[in-house]
Design a protein around this motif. Sequence first.
Motif, PDB file in Angstrom:
ATOM      1  N   PHE A 100       0.422  -1.118   0.287  1.00 28.75           N
ATOM      2  CA  PHE A 100      -0.321   0.261   0.290  1.00 28.75           C
ATOM      3  C   PHE A 100       0.889   1.159  -0.144  1.00 28.75           C
ATOM      4  CE2 PHE A 100       0.425   1.610   4.362  1.00 28.75           C
ATOM      5  CZ  PHE A 100       1.041   0.651   5.095  1.00 28.75           C
ATOM      6  N   THR A 101       1.968   1.067   0.358  1.00 29.89           N
ATOM      7  CA  THR A 101       3.066   2.555   0.406  1.00 29.89           C
ATOM      8  C   THR A 101       4.031   2.446  -1.260  1.00 29.89           C
ATOM      9  OG1 THR A 101       5.192   1.177   1.068  1.00 29.89           O
ATOM     10  CG2 THR A 101       3.074   2.403   3.118  1.00 29.89           C
ATOM     11  N   THR A 102       2.983   1.657  -1.846  1.00 30.57           N
ATOM     12  CA  THR A 102       4.370   1.950  -3.058  1.00 30.57           C
ATOM     13  C   THR A 102       3.344   1.595  -4.342  1.00 30.57           C
ATOM     14  OG1 THR A 102       4.521  -0.743  -3.050  1.00 30.57           O
ATOM     15  CG2 THR A 102       6.708   0.965  -2.352  1.00 30.57           C
ATOM     16  N   MET A 103       2.297   2.061  -4.354  1.00 40.64           N
ATOM     17  CA  MET A 103       1.271   1.691  -5.278  1.00 40.64           C
ATOM     18  C   MET A 103       2.027   3.112  -6.107  1.00 40.64           C
ATOM     19  SD  MET A 103      -2.087   0.301  -3.772  1.00 40.64           S
ATOM     20  CE  MET A 103      -2.309   1.879  -2.561  1.00 40.64           C
TER      21      MET A 103
ATOM     22  N   SER B 252      -0.656   5.411  -4.379  1.00 47.96           N
ATOM     23  CA  SER B 252      -0.054   5.649  -2.583  1.00 47.96           C
ATOM     24  C   SER B 252      -0.539   6.927  -2.450  1.00 47.96           C
ATOM     25  CB  SER B 252       0.982   4.634  -1.842  1.00 47.96           C
ATOM     26  OG  SER B 252       0.540   3.637  -2.720  1.00 47.96           O
ATOM     27  N   SER B 253       0.037   8.007  -3.097  1.00 47.49           N
ATOM     28  CA  SER B 253      -0.430   9.389  -2.082  1.00 47.49           C
ATOM     29  C   SER B 253      -1.685   9.550  -2.015  1.00 47.49           C
ATOM     30  CB  SER B 253       0.422  10.863  -2.956  1.00 47.49           C
ATOM     31  OG  SER B 253      -0.022  10.382  -3.701  1.00 47.49           O
TER      32      SER B 253
ATOM     33  N   LEU C 145      -3.662   7.241   0.700  1.00 48.24           N
ATOM     34  CA  LEU C 145      -3.231   7.316   1.981  1.00 48.24           C
ATOM     35  C   LEU C 145      -3.940   8.562   2.588  1.00 48.24           C
ATOM     36  CD1 LEU C 145       0.247   6.189   2.922  1.00 48.24           C
ATOM     37  CD2 LEU C 145      -2.023   4.811   2.971  1.00 48.24           C
TER      38      LEU C 145
END
Length: 313
Positions: free
Chosen positions: A20-23, A26-27, A30
Amino acid sequence: KRLKDIQSRVLIGTEFPSGFTTMSDSSAFLSTATPEFNLVTAENCMKWDATESSQNNFNFAEGDKLVNWAQTNNYTVHGHTLVWHNQTPGWVQNLSASAMQSAMYNHIDKVMAHYKGKIPIWDVVNEAFEDDGNYRNSFWYRTLGKSYIENAFIRARAADPSVKLIYNDYNLEYTGNKSNAAYNMLKDFKSRNIPVDGIGFQMHLDIQYSIDYNDFARNLQRFADLGLEIYITEMDVRVSSNPTAAELQTQAGYYKNIIEKCMAQPAVKAIQVWGFTDKYSWVPNTFPGRGAALLFDSNYNPKPSYYAMQAAL
Ligand code: XIL
């Protein structure tokens, strides 16, 4: 107000997919999710095939990313799941009874030890019943009989006495064969002091199927009367893949009515959706022709279901 800030009795959660942090987005992912929730579950990365793909070789890399993110953002983590028939490697399924029992104990011990102090709620056993109320004809049941279920709970309590231990399943929301079977099992567990703290209602719903909300409320009450906490663990409400405005309104009604009943039941401790954006929902891959089951659309815009949840909390 953001979903998590409307009331304080019930945790408000979502699952996050692996990575979820590298899609690529992601920004946006999130920035939409972070302010809305205070509870998170790993969609896949804490399942057996991810954490112990070969025997006694544990990999917590992806799960640790989620836990670290949660700690930074003041989220509680709901652990999912220790013992399940799906997403469990072949090496487990082919063991003899005594070896399978040992492997189950080792898995519970090592995973719970790794997350000790970091994951206060675990789905210990997931989906142990068929819809007709029989014990699921899984490799666990065929090899160990129904005792694998209580043994998993006893082991989990010993591994970390501070954790809330949950039995989690789907199609439990209405009274009937399956929820009766889960109820009877948990009633028996309580009478024999088998350690179990809560029941997880996955709540994968579809507007094609009607639901009697008073029956749902009565069903919650009978589990509460056993002294169990109640967790809504994986809620989503399927509509068609390209829903009309009317379908989205119908969907919003499901969210509203379910969440109102949950808020009226003091035993409900968490309400979690199985993802928040339709972009990453499991539904289109699993239920052909169905989709758009969540609170935000694929562009991260809130849907009628979001406003319905807001109003019901
Ligand atoms: C699903 C995930 O969302 C998918 O990505 C995966 O391919 C299959 O599992 N009940 C559960 C969850 O307990 O673990 C399931 O999650 C959905 C149904």
